[in-house]
Design an enzyme around this catalytic site. Sequence first.
Site, PDB file in Angstrom:
ATOM      1  N   GLY A  43       0.838  -1.194   0.000  1.00 55.09           N
ATOM      2  CA  GLY A  43       0.000   0.000   0.000  1.00 55.09           C
ATOM      3  C   GLY A  43       0.876   1.249   0.000  1.00 55.09           C
ATOM      4  CB  CYS A  89      -9.571  22.838  20.565  1.00 55.26           C
ATOM      5  SG  CYS A  89     -10.060  24.380  19.814  1.00 55.26           S
TER       6      CYS A  89
HETATM    7  N1  LLP Z   1      -2.262  -6.026   3.822  1.00 47.86           N
HETATM    8  C1  LLP Z   1      -2.876  -5.992   5.016  1.00 47.86           C
HETATM    9  C2  LLP Z   1      -3.650  -7.154   5.457  1.00 47.86           C
HETATM   10  C3  LLP Z   1      -2.772  -4.836   5.827  1.00 47.86           C
HETATM   11  O1  LLP Z   1      -3.382  -4.813   7.006  1.00 47.86           O
HETATM   12  C4  LLP Z   1      -2.020  -3.728   5.358  1.00 47.86           C
HETATM   13  C5  LLP Z   1      -1.913  -2.516   6.167  1.00 47.86           C
HETATM   14  C6  LLP Z   1      -1.413  -3.817   4.092  1.00 47.86           C
HETATM   15  C7  LLP Z   1      -1.540  -4.977   3.358  1.00 47.86           C
HETATM   16  C8  LLP Z   1      -0.623  -2.686   3.496  1.00 47.86           C
HETATM   17  O2  LLP Z   1       0.518  -2.383   4.230  1.00 47.86           O
HETATM   18  P1  LLP Z   1       1.561  -1.319   3.660  1.00 47.86           P
HETATM   19  O3  LLP Z   1       2.216  -1.928   2.457  1.00 47.86           O
HETATM   20  O4  LLP Z   1       0.831  -0.088   3.318  1.00 47.86           O
HETATM   21  O5  LLP Z   1       2.508  -1.122   4.774  1.00 47.86           O
HETATM   22  N2  LLP Z   1      -2.428   3.865   9.126  1.00 47.86           N
HETATM   23  C9  LLP Z   1      -1.075   3.388   9.324  1.00 47.86           C
HETATM   24  C10 LLP Z   1      -0.796   2.148   8.519  1.00 47.86           C
HETATM   25  C11 LLP Z   1      -1.771   1.027   8.772  1.00 47.86           C
HETATM   26  C12 LLP Z   1      -1.474  -0.226   7.976  1.00 47.86           C
HETATM   27  C13 LLP Z   1      -2.572  -1.211   8.111  1.00 47.86           C
HETATM   28  N3  LLP Z   1      -2.439  -2.391   7.324  1.00 47.86           N
HETATM   29  C14 LLP Z   1      -0.108   4.514   9.002  1.00 47.86           C
HETATM   30  O6  LLP Z   1      -0.538   5.619   8.673  1.00 47.86           O
HETATM   31  O7  LLP Z   1       1.111   4.335   9.114  1.00 47.86           O
END
Ligand code: LLP
Length: 424
Positions: free
Chosen positions: A278, A347
Amino acid sequence: MDHFTYKNGHLFAEDVALSEIAENVGTPFYAYSTATLTRHYNVFADALNELNALICFAVKANSNQAVIKTLANLGAGADVVSGGELMRALKAGIPAHKIVFSGVGKTDDEIQLALSSGIKQINVESEPELDRINLVATDMGTVANVTLRVNPDVDAKTHEKISTGKLENKFGIEWTRVGDVYQRATDMAGVNIRGLSMHIGSQLLDLQPFHDAYTRAADMVAELRNAGLSVEVLDIGGGLGIPYFEDNETEAPTPEAYAQVVRETLSDVGVELVLEPGRMIAGNSGILVSRVIYVKEGSTRTFLIADAGMNDLIRPTLYSAFHKIIPEKEPAQDAELIDVDVVGPICETGDTFAKGRKMAKVEAGDLLVMRTAGAYGAVQSNTYNTRALIPEVMVNGDKYVIVRERVCIDDIIALDRVPDWLDG
Ligand code: LLP
């Protein structure tokens, strides 16, 4: 590498001046660069070339349909974690056979939607969920293609809120139980068990945890096959970290180095690989543009009070995340740098994007740009303090389009209902 660069003293997204977008769209807003998005997808896909891998973009990182469709056109599939994300992915043109569905709490409605859409697979996160999928599929007179998500008990060495691969985390089936559960799934009439999946965390800057988890996955596939079970698919999740600091591009491993780990651990396993990146794809391709409302000189600090707040970009307050912040007007090479706190108008003291950041002087009315905000930026925004959801803009060469309208305050307020008994 990205396509946000200074030209004639002003910051551009590809060939469009951000000041022009700000004038026409208003601030704050997210802007995405098509060329950057495309480049990141291609670099990742090229690194994994020859590995028989399907790349399913983790839609949670950025679920704007313009972003998803850009990736769909490049051949990407999608990893979704809710019925809503599944609907978006389909609507944006991702073929069902390239969609995988993860997530710990799938409801009956979501399972039905997944089955009736004919997606590639549901990644099952627990035994009760497996039983439920079997039941729902049988009721529908169909068979669900599933993988079991393994919790490999590997420490991803990332922020605790985005670590998912330890037994204390809620995700997946404990790896020691997987053999039994797999066997049980084989006997279920409503389930076609196709393999394993895992995802150990996000923003991993160390490749060793991937190595450990993938080695465990390879061993598990061998064990299952030794027990006479068929394993065709291995979904190894996302999680590759990206450089947020930028002055130090070596902060994060390259996609090539990551692909090398995948090759070392999994190329001989003889499975179809699925990956769910992602952040790696979307992070660097987006920015948040905000205007400085006030410069407030305190006796101990200088505050740049921006018109974006933690409701628009929550990562700094939620994960103590660092986002590089640069002025839209290019500072002179020899500009004096001062320490500033960049804060929003909300706030809460936590509404702080940066503390003691060294920046060239900016004035009220100037634009500030928060970098690397294309992943987990807009998708995590909210209307706290009754603030509008900000627009998203996509740039492509010298063109730009609003790809999500500002959700205005009147519309947000209009959702409330006041009970009759409060009148008169
Ligand atoms: N697959 C699954 C099952 C996941 O839960 C996630 C991310 C991904 C793939 C993708 O991971 P990536 O390649 O993006 O690291 N909101 C947080 C990140 C939460 C990630 C949740 N799961 C932030 O802003 O750092």
